[in-house]
Write a protein that holds these residues in place. Structure first.
Motif, PDB file in Angstrom:
ATOM      1  N   LEU A  60       0.841  -1.208   0.000  1.00  0.00           N
ATOM      2  CA  LEU A  60       0.000   0.000   0.000  1.00  0.00           C
ATOM      3  C   LEU A  60       0.871   1.252   0.000  1.00  0.00           C
ATOM      4  CD1 LEU A  60      -3.227   0.713   1.949  1.00  0.00           C
ATOM      5  CD2 LEU A  60      -1.370   2.368   2.028  1.00  0.00           C
ATOM      6  N   TYR A  61       1.919   1.239   0.828  1.00  0.00           N
ATOM      7  CA  TYR A  61       2.773   2.418   0.904  1.00  0.00           C
ATOM      8  C   TYR A  61       3.561   2.660  -0.383  1.00  0.00           C
ATOM      9  CZ  TYR A  61       1.873   3.247   5.864  1.00  0.00           C
ATOM     10  OH  TYR A  61       1.275   3.552   7.064  1.00  0.00           O
ATOM     11  N   ALA A  62       3.647   1.653  -1.239  1.00  0.00           N
ATOM     12  CA  ALA A  62       4.270   1.867  -2.541  1.00  0.00           C
ATOM     13  C   ALA A  62       3.385   2.718  -3.452  1.00  0.00           C
ATOM     14  CB  ALA A  62       4.564   0.523  -3.209  1.00  0.00           C
ATOM     15  N   HIS A  63       2.092   2.789  -3.115  1.00  0.00           N
ATOM     16  CA  HIS A  63       1.130   3.556  -3.917  1.00  0.00           C
ATOM     17  C   HIS A  63       0.695   4.847  -3.225  1.00  0.00           C
ATOM     18  CE1 HIS A  63       0.527   0.324  -6.873  1.00  0.00           C
ATOM     19  NE2 HIS A  63       0.612  -0.498  -5.847  1.00  0.00           N
ATOM     20  N   PHE A  64       0.656   4.851  -1.902  1.00  0.00           N
ATOM     21  CA  PHE A  64       0.188   6.007  -1.136  1.00  0.00           C
ATOM     22  C   PHE A  64       1.136   6.254   0.035  1.00  0.00           C
ATOM     23  CE2 PHE A  64      -3.619   3.988  -2.932  1.00  0.00           C
ATOM     24  CZ  PHE A  64      -4.187   5.055  -3.613  1.00  0.00           C
ATOM     25  N   PRO A  65       1.548   7.494   0.261  1.00  0.00           N
ATOM     26  CA  PRO A  65       2.471   7.768   1.359  1.00  0.00           C
ATOM     27  C   PRO A  65       1.829   7.753   2.743  1.00  0.00           C
ATOM     28  CG  PRO A  65       1.926   9.800   0.204  1.00  0.00           C
ATOM     29  CD  PRO A  65       1.325   8.681  -0.592  1.00  0.00           C
ATOM     30  N   SER A  66       0.495   7.847   2.803  1.00  0.00           N
ATOM     31  CA  SER A  66      -0.173   7.941   4.104  1.00  0.00           C
ATOM     32  C   SER A  66      -1.650   7.592   3.963  1.00  0.00           C
ATOM     33  CB  SER A  66      -0.053   9.368   4.658  1.00  0.00           C
ATOM     34  OG  SER A  66      -0.752  10.272   3.804  1.00  0.00           O
ATOM     35  N   LYS A  67      -2.293   7.413   5.103  1.00  0.00           N
ATOM     36  CA  LYS A  67      -3.739   7.160   5.068  1.00  0.00           C
ATOM     37  C   LYS A  67      -4.479   8.379   4.523  1.00  0.00           C
ATOM     38  CE  LYS A  67      -6.454   7.022   8.814  1.00  0.00           C
ATOM     39  NZ  LYS A  67      -7.159   6.547  10.034  1.00  0.00           N
ATOM     40  N   ARG A  68      -3.999   9.567   4.853  1.00  0.00           N
ATOM     41  CA  ARG A  68      -4.638  10.774   4.349  1.00  0.00           C
ATOM     42  C   ARG A  68      -4.587  10.817   2.824  1.00  0.00           C
ATOM     43  NH1 ARG A  68      -8.620  14.281   5.613  1.00  0.00           N
ATOM     44  NH2 ARG A  68      -8.643  15.763   3.911  1.00  0.00           N
ATOM     45  N   ALA A  69      -3.464  10.356   2.262  1.00  0.00           N
ATOM     46  CA  ALA A  69      -3.340  10.327   0.803  1.00  0.00           C
ATOM     47  C   ALA A  69      -4.351   9.361   0.192  1.00  0.00           C
ATOM     48  CB  ALA A  69      -1.922   9.934   0.402  1.00  0.00           C
ATOM     49  N   VAL A  70      -4.594   8.242   0.864  1.00  0.00           N
ATOM     50  CA  VAL A  70      -5.620   7.302   0.392  1.00  0.00           C
ATOM     51  C   VAL A  70      -6.989   7.985   0.436  1.00  0.00           C
ATOM     52  CG1 VAL A  70      -6.704   5.054   0.738  1.00  0.00           C
ATOM     53  CG2 VAL A  70      -4.284   5.343   1.270  1.00  0.00           C
ATOM     54  N   PHE A  71      -7.266   8.656   1.533  1.00  0.00           N
ATOM     55  CA  PHE A  71      -8.548   9.332   1.717  1.00  0.00           C
ATOM     56  C   PHE A  71      -8.766  10.381   0.627  1.00  0.00           C
ATOM     57  CE2 PHE A  71     -11.257  12.505   3.919  1.00  0.00           C
ATOM     58  CZ  PHE A  71     -12.312  11.693   4.266  1.00  0.00           C
ATOM     59  N   GLU A  72      -7.740  11.177   0.351  1.00  0.00           N
ATOM     60  CA  GLU A  72      -7.879  12.209  -0.668  1.00  0.00           C
ATOM     61  C   GLU A  72      -8.058  11.603  -2.061  1.00  0.00           C
ATOM     62  OE1 GLU A  72      -4.450  14.629  -0.069  1.00  0.00           O
ATOM     63  OE2 GLU A  72      -5.308  15.659   1.681  1.00  0.00           O
ATOM     64  N   ALA A  73      -7.419  10.459  -2.299  1.00  0.00           N
ATOM     65  CA  ALA A  73      -7.610   9.777  -3.584  1.00  0.00           C
ATOM     66  C   ALA A  73      -9.043   9.284  -3.727  1.00  0.00           C
ATOM     67  CB  ALA A  73      -6.633   8.611  -3.705  1.00  0.00           C
ATOM     68  N   VAL A  74      -9.629   8.811  -2.626  1.00  0.00           N
ATOM     69  CA  VAL A  74     -11.026   8.373  -2.638  1.00  0.00           C
ATOM     70  C   VAL A  74     -11.941   9.556  -2.942  1.00  0.00           C
ATOM     71  CG1 VAL A  74     -12.909   7.541  -1.167  1.00  0.00           C
ATOM     72  CG2 VAL A  74     -10.705   6.367  -1.154  1.00  0.00           C
ATOM     73  N   LEU A  75     -11.691  10.702  -2.308  1.00  0.00           N
ATOM     74  CA  LEU A  75     -12.501  11.891  -2.583  1.00  0.00           C
ATOM     75  C   LEU A  75     -12.398  12.294  -4.048  1.00  0.00           C
ATOM     76  CD1 LEU A  75     -11.878  14.252   0.482  1.00  0.00           C
ATOM     77  CD2 LEU A  75     -13.638  12.513   0.184  1.00  0.00           C
ATOM     78  N   SER A  76     -11.183  12.217  -4.590  1.00  0.00           N
ATOM     79  CA  SER A  76     -10.983  12.598  -5.980  1.00  0.00           C
ATOM     80  C   SER A  76     -11.689  11.653  -6.943  1.00  0.00           C
ATOM     81  CB  SER A  76      -9.481  12.622  -6.287  1.00  0.00           C
ATOM     82  OG  SER A  76      -9.246  12.924  -7.642  1.00  0.00           O
ATOM     83  N   ARG A  77     -11.624  10.344  -6.656  1.00  0.00           N
ATOM     84  CA  ARG A  77     -12.206   9.359  -7.568  1.00  0.00           C
ATOM     85  C   ARG A  77     -13.731   9.347  -7.506  1.00  0.00           C
ATOM     86  NH1 ARG A  77     -10.774   4.511 -10.292  1.00  0.00           N
ATOM     87  NH2 ARG A  77      -8.609   4.732  -9.630  1.00  0.00           N
ATOM     88  N   TYR A  78     -14.296   9.475  -6.302  1.00  0.00           N
ATOM     89  CA  TYR A  78     -15.738   9.253  -6.151  1.00  0.00           C
ATOM     90  C   TYR A  78     -16.528  10.515  -5.816  1.00  0.00           C
ATOM     91  CZ  TYR A  78     -14.245   4.397  -5.968  1.00  0.00           C
ATOM     92  OH  TYR A  78     -13.684   3.182  -6.270  1.00  0.00           O
TER      93      TYR A  78
END
Length: 216
Positions: A60-78
């Motif tokens: 996961l960390y190879a794709h996202f540096p942090s949980k916040r980055a995952v969260f922001e990617a979710v906001l962007s996608r959906y």
């Protein structure tokens, strides 16, 4: 066909191929969406997101540096940017030649987009974590309104909009805001089919109201 007794070359270590990396990232975002919608941001761990797609935290960390980055990617996608994308995806000739048909097609396409399982999970996430006023959400909504206002400007120039109804941004908001409200009220993760049907019907009736009141 490979000769008998030969073996395929070992897979190289390091970064996965671009297509595979994109698939993994999308899978992580979708797993995170479901967990955020169910448990909220604070209640979801990096480990849970990774395990949701059968991966380790290091992947996961190879794709996202942090949980916040995952969260922001979710906001962007959906997030609600879908309305602007739908406008851009409709036939420009429809907007020019048949404004009423354009309004109907826009609302139908937006509701179809928002009634997917992922989009409904996103609404549950918004409700759980109070994202209505998140800056990224507000920015996406404003972008959709301004994009539609550009289309309405063309209708005004062609004399296809009734006089005295406000500027194009006002009219774009008048069309999109009630449609967006049906998403907030009806299209959440646990919405029953009947409630989803009501949402679509209300949105389409509003499209007809807009056509009757705004367009010549």
């Amino acid at each position: 066909m490979a000769e008998q007794g030969t073996t395929s070359p070992p897979r190289r270590r390091g970064r996965p191929p671009k297509g595979e990396a994109g698939d993994t990232k999308a899978a992580l975002e979708r797993a995170a969406l479901g967990l955020f919608a169910k448990h909220g941001y604070a209640g979801t761990s990096i480990r849970a997101i990774a395990r949701g797609v059968g991966l380790s935290e290091s992947v996961l960390y190879a794709h996202f540096p942090s949980k916040r980055a995952v969260f922001e990617a979710v906001l962007s996608r959906y997030g609600p940017h879908g309305a602007a994308a739908v406008i851009d995806g409709l036939d420009p000739a429809l907007a020019a030649d048949d404004p009423a048909g354009f309004v109907r097609a826009l609302v139908s396409a937006v509701m179809e987009l928002w009634d997917t399982s992922d989009a409904r999970l996103f609404m549950s996430l918004m409700a759980r974590d109070g994202l209505t006023h998140d800056p990224s959400i507000v920015t996406d909504i404003d972008a959709s309104v301004h994009r539609l206002a550009e289309v309405i400007d063309g209708w005004r120039a062609a004399g296809q909009v009734r006089d005295g109804l406000g500027d194009s941004d006002d009219l774009a908001w008048a069309l999109l805001a009630p449609v967006g409200q049906t998403r907030v009220v009806y299209l959440h993760g646990d919405a029953a089919p009947e409630r989803r049907r009501v949402a679509v019907e209300r949105a389409l009736r509003h499209a007809e109201f807009f056509v009757r009141t705004v367009l010549r």
